[in-house]
Design a protein around this motif. Structure first.
Motif, PDB file in Angstrom:
ATOM      1  N   ILE A  94     -33.294 -34.734  -0.136  1.00  0.00           N
ATOM      2  CA  ILE A  94     -31.910 -34.285   0.098  1.00  0.00           C
ATOM      3  C   ILE A  94     -31.064 -34.577  -1.129  1.00  0.00           C
ATOM      4  N   LEU A  95     -31.195 -35.770  -1.681  1.00  0.00           N
ATOM      5  CA  LEU A  95     -30.389 -36.138  -2.852  1.00  0.00           C
ATOM      6  C   LEU A  95     -30.772 -35.312  -4.084  1.00  0.00           C
ATOM      7  N   GLN A  96     -32.035 -34.990  -4.251  1.00  0.00           N
ATOM      8  CA  GLN A  96     -32.469 -34.264  -5.440  1.00  0.00           C
ATOM      9  C   GLN A  96     -32.245 -32.765  -5.342  1.00  0.00           C
ATOM     10  N   THR A  97     -32.356 -32.193  -4.163  1.00  0.00           N
ATOM     11  CA  THR A  97     -32.233 -30.734  -4.064  1.00  0.00           C
ATOM     12  C   THR A  97     -30.875 -30.293  -3.540  1.00  0.00           C
ATOM     13  N   ASN A  98     -30.398 -30.912  -2.485  1.00  0.00           N
ATOM     14  CA  ASN A  98     -29.138 -30.458  -1.893  1.00  0.00           C
ATOM     15  C   ASN A  98     -27.952 -30.710  -2.801  1.00  0.00           C
ATOM     16  N   THR A  99     -27.947 -31.836  -3.491  1.00  0.00           N
ATOM     17  CA  THR A  99     -26.810 -32.116  -4.374  1.00  0.00           C
ATOM     18  C   THR A  99     -26.737 -31.089  -5.499  1.00  0.00           C
ATOM     19  N   ILE A 100     -27.877 -30.722  -6.060  1.00  0.00           N
ATOM     20  CA  ILE A 100     -27.886 -29.731  -7.136  1.00  0.00           C
ATOM     21  C   ILE A 100     -27.550 -28.341  -6.597  1.00  0.00           C
ATOM     22  N   SER A 101     -28.019 -28.035  -5.411  1.00  0.00           N
ATOM     23  CA  SER A 101     -27.670 -26.753  -4.800  1.00  0.00           C
ATOM     24  C   SER A 101     -26.166 -26.641  -4.577  1.00  0.00           C
ATOM     25  N   ILE A 102     -25.519 -27.738  -4.300  1.00  0.00           N
ATOM     26  CA  ILE A 102     -24.062 -27.758  -4.123  1.00  0.00           C
ATOM     27  C   ILE A 102     -23.353 -27.676  -5.472  1.00  0.00           C
ATOM     28  N   LEU A 103     -23.841 -28.419  -6.465  1.00  0.00           N
ATOM     29  CA  LEU A 103     -23.167 -28.481  -7.774  1.00  0.00           C
ATOM     30  C   LEU A 103     -23.393 -27.252  -8.655  1.00  0.00           C
ATOM     31  N   PHE A 104     -24.562 -26.644  -8.543  1.00  0.00           N
ATOM     32  CA  PHE A 104     -24.916 -25.580  -9.482  1.00  0.00           C
ATOM     33  C   PHE A 104     -23.912 -24.423  -9.527  1.00  0.00           C
ATOM     34  N   PRO A 105     -23.378 -23.947  -8.402  1.00  0.00           N
ATOM     35  CA  PRO A 105     -22.387 -22.859  -8.500  1.00  0.00           C
ATOM     36  C   PRO A 105     -21.151 -23.231  -9.325  1.00  0.00           C
ATOM     37  N   PHE A 106     -20.744 -24.487  -9.302  1.00  0.00           N
ATOM     38  CA  PHE A 106     -19.618 -24.928 -10.130  1.00  0.00           C
ATOM     39  C   PHE A 106     -19.994 -24.858 -11.612  1.00  0.00           C
ATOM     40  N   ARG A 108     -22.347 -23.010 -12.919  1.00  0.00           N
ATOM     41  CA  ARG A 108     -22.539 -21.592 -13.224  1.00  0.00           C
ATOM     42  C   ARG A 108     -21.209 -20.908 -13.544  1.00  0.00           C
ATOM     43  N   GLN A 109     -20.184 -21.202 -12.753  1.00  0.00           N
ATOM     44  CA  GLN A 109     -18.875 -20.597 -12.980  1.00  0.00           C
ATOM     45  C   GLN A 109     -18.225 -21.116 -14.258  1.00  0.00           C
ATOM     46  N   ILE A 110     -18.395 -22.394 -14.550  1.00  0.00           N
ATOM     47  CA  ILE A 110     -17.838 -22.959 -15.781  1.00  0.00           C
ATOM     48  C   ILE A 110     -18.460 -22.286 -17.002  1.00  0.00           C
ATOM     49  N   VAL A 111     -19.781 -22.106 -16.991  1.00  0.00           N
ATOM     50  CA  VAL A 111     -20.467 -21.450 -18.113  1.00  0.00           C
ATOM     51  C   VAL A 111     -19.965 -20.010 -18.263  1.00  0.00           C
ATOM     52  N   ALA A 112     -19.826 -19.289 -17.167  1.00  0.00           N
ATOM     53  CA  ALA A 112     -19.344 -17.906 -17.222  1.00  0.00           C
ATOM     54  C   ALA A 112     -17.918 -17.841 -17.768  1.00  0.00           C
ATOM     55  N   THR A 113     -17.068 -18.727 -17.298  1.00  0.00           N
ATOM     56  CA  THR A 113     -15.674 -18.742 -17.754  1.00  0.00           C
ATOM     57  C   THR A 113     -15.581 -19.120 -19.224  1.00  0.00           C
ATOM     58  N   LEU A 114     -16.347 -20.096 -19.639  1.00  0.00           N
ATOM     59  CA  LEU A 114     -16.321 -20.553 -21.026  1.00  0.00           C
ATOM     60  C   LEU A 114     -16.748 -19.436 -21.984  1.00  0.00           C
ATOM     61  N   THR A 115     -17.833 -18.754 -21.666  1.00  0.00           N
ATOM     62  CA  THR A 115     -18.294 -17.677 -22.550  1.00  0.00           C
ATOM     63  C   THR A 115     -17.339 -16.485 -22.506  1.00  0.00           C
ATOM     64  N   ASN A 116     -16.813 -16.171 -21.340  1.00  0.00           N
ATOM     65  CA  ASN A 116     -15.869 -15.058 -21.218  1.00  0.00           C
ATOM     66  C   ASN A 116     -14.578 -15.347 -21.987  1.00  0.00           C
ATOM     67  N   ASN A 117     -14.054 -16.550 -21.852  1.00  0.00           N
ATOM     68  CA  ASN A 117     -12.811 -16.911 -22.547  1.00  0.00           C
ATOM     69  C   ASN A 117     -12.996 -17.020 -24.055  1.00  0.00           C
ATOM     70  N   ALA A 118     -14.231 -17.145 -24.507  1.00  0.00           N
ATOM     71  CA  ALA A 118     -14.516 -17.178 -25.943  1.00  0.00           C
ATOM     72  C   ALA A 118     -14.681 -15.768 -26.500  1.00  0.00           C
ATOM     73  N   ASN A 119     -14.391 -14.763 -25.672  1.00  0.00           N
ATOM     74  CA  ASN A 119     -14.488 -13.361 -26.053  1.00  0.00           C
ATOM     75  C   ASN A 119     -15.925 -12.969 -26.411  1.00  0.00           C
ATOM     76  N   MET A 120     -16.863 -13.562 -25.690  1.00  0.00           N
ATOM     77  CA  MET A 120     -18.287 -13.254 -25.835  1.00  0.00           C
ATOM     78  C   MET A 120     -18.717 -12.511 -24.569  1.00  0.00           C
ATOM     79  N   ALA A 121     -19.896 -11.952 -24.596  1.00  0.00           N
ATOM     80  CA  ALA A 121     -20.449 -11.399 -23.363  1.00  0.00           C
ATOM     81  C   ALA A 121     -20.604 -12.551 -22.375  1.00  0.00           C
TER      82      ALA A 121
END
Length: 140
Positions: A94-106, A108-121
């Motif tokens: 539970i600690l190894q899989t569920n915690t990452i399943s909860i955190l990963f979307p955050f 993922r969104q940070i990476v998308a926002t960072l690259t988008n705001n840098a005027n990159m694809a």
């Protein structure tokens, strides 16, 4: 009636953000991503856990990229099993899989926002299933 989860997500914090544009050849339009993920679970005591999740793409001569990116976040969790009905192996799972399943979307969104705001694809990380142990795990 469904049983309440033994895992509570309290919140997360962003520990590190790095985006650095890197030089690439003018005619190079395709890149092979080689992302690196790490997870570390820290037992804080009193059923509190911090889960560190990091993501990194570092360009090399063999694998050039138009950027270097590093994101590190920490999820804060509470584990409730007052009756101690869950064995240690299931608790670790539970600690190894569920915690990452909860955190990963955050992350993922940070990476998308960072690259988008840098005027990159926009770099949108794929949805991942962590039940197969596909991420490099480092547990303390």
């Amino acid at each position: 009636m469904p049983k309440a989860s033994v895992l509570q997500f309290d919140n997360y914090t962003v520990e590190e953000l790095l985006f650095k544009k890197e030089p690439v050849k003018a005619d190079q339009n395709e890149f092979q991503l080689q992302p690196h993920f790490e997870q570390e679970i820290v037992n804080l005591g009193d059923d509190k856990y911090d889960v560190h999740l990091s993501f990194d793409i570092t360009p090399t001569e063999d694998h050039p990229m138009p950027f270097h990116i590093h994101v590190a976040i920490v999820g804060h969790f509470t584990y409730f099993d007052q009756d101690e009905t869950i064995d240690a192996n299931l608790k670790d799972h539970i600690l190894q899989t569920n915690t990452i399943s909860i955190l990963f979307p955050f992350l993922r969104q940070i990476v998308a926002t960072l690259t988008n705001n840098a005027n990159m694809a926009t770099l949108m990380l794929p949805i991942m299933n962590f039940n197969d142990g596909g991420m490099k795990m480092k547990t303390e």
